[in-house]
Write a protein that holds these residues in place. Structure first.
Motif: not given
Ligand SMILES: *Cc1c(COP(=O)(O)O)cnc(C)c1O
Length: 496
Positions: A102-104, A107, A148, A150, A195, A197, A222, A224-225, A257, A259-260
């Motif tokens: 996952g994102g965390t 990171c 984030h 994270a 961008p 979060y 980052d 992730c999203i 991510d 999973h997003k």
């Molecule tokens: C969701 C997110 C994270 C952390 O991701 P998880 O999947 O919730 O662990 C890190 N950075 C950004 C910008 C995010 O949106």
């Protein structure tokens, strides 16, 4: 003489139906994971056959241990396909990396790699003294206040210090000059978001990455999203974001991510590095123990391959064209939601979002009695079946206040229910316009166990009060209370 037949060993009696009935009963307490009415946490493509595919792929991979891809080569094959997909859409033809949980974790590993590179380069060795007592010689991460959580967690786990740069409260964007002037010989990593979060706005990636490269400092983006939606945004009819991926010189790693906006079930993220040096620094390998030779590319040891398989199946089935089609729905819907909010007296959107995330704040340009408190608005939306995410106000190091906001993430499933959503957004604002959140003046610090007990009892929690408390109490106090609250909420329940 005949041998006695051994006693037959008893076979456990498995009543699958009863177990699954109990699980379904547990699940009935959950927020709806489909249908688009929860505007955070879940990223619903709205395609039932895609969910079905993910479930079947996960089932196929269920018994596999991702710990050892030489024993289970399917893990290596799926991962290689996903990295290929990632490096293609992120314009990094030579990028390498991993699929994480996952994102965390992505990171965390980006920070770990940068830290180990900084240490092995002896980057901090020559430095005497330091920014403050106690942290002398520790590597540092430069990042915006909107980065984030994270990265705060990574610094906490991995022993780094944070240099937090304020963002402009009007736009949510940090000044490139502020980030760049924070870079020093003790900077192990600079982080920018694509961008962010909280507000869905882009950090100045190109300026910061370029300046970091001149100083030999890695720059993590980052995404992730944004990583699985921004690459398709312009092709889907949206306004092209400013360049932010591996095409930008100086970008050394990206988290994105699956999973997003990859629409995979939870447990999958991409972490890509522009080159092998940093990539290898994320590994942990050990031959100095009496057991099997250990080489872990990510945080876990034994690990499930189910989410890897599900993510692989979803991205393979959709392909870039499928993502463009889904993104088209989001582009249209995000525009409509933003226009809806702008049309509501007392509310406005913050800054200039680059993708599917919108932060809504009270409109300070109208008289107090016509303003809408964003958290009361979220509570009134919840009464109408839409779950939005409240974000507390934040005092920044330069004395400015980032306003409290309510966060909406727009997914393809949300796009399908827009009329109901926009009606709810308007009616909720009408209901709470002019109202404010009252906390008792002699604020007693709440008892987290009592809060947890009542939340278990009633099935809901007054998040407006929780957010108001977070704005009021010292941050260390409220963070401690959150831990106690969750511990109590998840503790074993007394027998009925
Ligand atoms: C969701 C997110 C994270 C952390 O991701 P998880 O999947 O919730 O662990 C890190 N950075 C950004 C910008 C995010 O949106």
């Amino acid at each position: 003489m005949t041998h006695d037949e051994p006693d037959p060993q008893p076979t456990p009696a498995i009543d699958a139906e009863a177990v699954l009935t109990q699980l379904s009963a547990y699940r009935s307490h959950d927020a709806p994971t489909h249908g688009g009415s929860v505007l955070s946490y879940v990223y619903d493509s709205g395609l039932a056959e895609l969910d079905e595919l993910a479930a079947r792929a996960a089932h196929l991979a269920l018994p596999v241990n991702g710990l050892d891809p030489t024993t289970f080569p399917s893990v290596a094959l799926m991962e290689a396909d996903l990295i290929t997909f990632g490096r293609t859409i992120l314009h990094g033809p030579d990028a390498v990396g991993s699929v994480t949980s996952g994102g965390t974790e992505s990171c965390l590993l980006a920070v770990k790699a940068a830290r180990d590179r900084w240490v092995s380069a002896g980057a901090g060795g020559a430095r005497a003294g330091g920014a403050g007592a106690g942290d002398a010689g520790r590597p540092r991460i430069v990042l915006a206040s909107s980065a984030h959580a994270a990265f705060h967690k990574a610094a906490h786990y991995l022993g780094l210090e944070l240099d937090i740069v304020p963002v402009d409260p009007a736009t949510g964007v940090p000044a490139a000059a502020d980030l760049i002037s924070s870079l020093g010989s003790d900077t192990a990593l600079v982080v920018v978001s694509a961008p962010s979060y909280p507000h869905g706005v882009m950090d100045p990636v190109a300026e910061v990455a370029g300046a970091a490269a001149e100083r030999g400092i890695p720059c993590h983006v980052d995404a992730c999203i944004g990583g699985l939606v921004l690459p398709f945004w312009a092709d889907a009819g949206g306004q092209a974001p400013a360049p932010w991926d591996f095409a930008v010189p100086g970008v050394s790693s990206i988290s994105a991510d699956l999973h997003k906006f990859g629409y995979a079930p939870k447990g999958a993220s991409l972490l890509l590095f522009a080159g092998r040096e940093l990539d290898l620094a994320r590994y942990f390998a050990l031959t100095n123990w009496p057991g099997y030779p250990v080489v872990n590319p990510t945080v876990l040891g034994s690990r499930s391959a189910t989410s890897l398989a599900a993510a692989w199946a979803v991205t393979t089935a959709l392909g870039p064209d499928g993502y463009v089609d889904l993104t088209r729905r989001i582009v249209t819907a995000t525009g409509e939601v933003s226009r809806c909010v702008e049309g509501i007296e007392g509310l406005r959107t913050l800054g200039d979002p680059a993708g599917p995330l919108v932060a809504v704040v009270a409109d300070e340009d109208v008289p107090t009695e016509r303003r809408v408190h964003p958290h009361l608005w979220a509570a009134a939306c919840a009464q109408r079946g839409f779950v939005l995410q409240g974000q507390p106000a934040l005092h920044q190091s330069d004395g400015t206040l980032l306003p409290r906001s309510t966060h909406l993430t727009i997914t393809p499933a949300t796009a399908a229910i827009l009329p109901a959503l926009t009606t709810a957004l308007r009616e909720a604002a009408d209901e709470v316009r002019g109202a404010s959140v009252q906390l008792p003046a002699d604020l007693p610090v709440p008892d987290p166990a009592a809060l947890a007990a009542s939340a278990r009892e009633s099935g809901d929690l007054d998040l407006t009060q929780v957010l108001a408390l977070i704005e009021t109490l010292p941050r260390e106090t409220s963070a401690g209370l959150l831990g106690q609250f969750l511990a109590a909420f998840t503790a074993p329940r007394p027998a009925p």
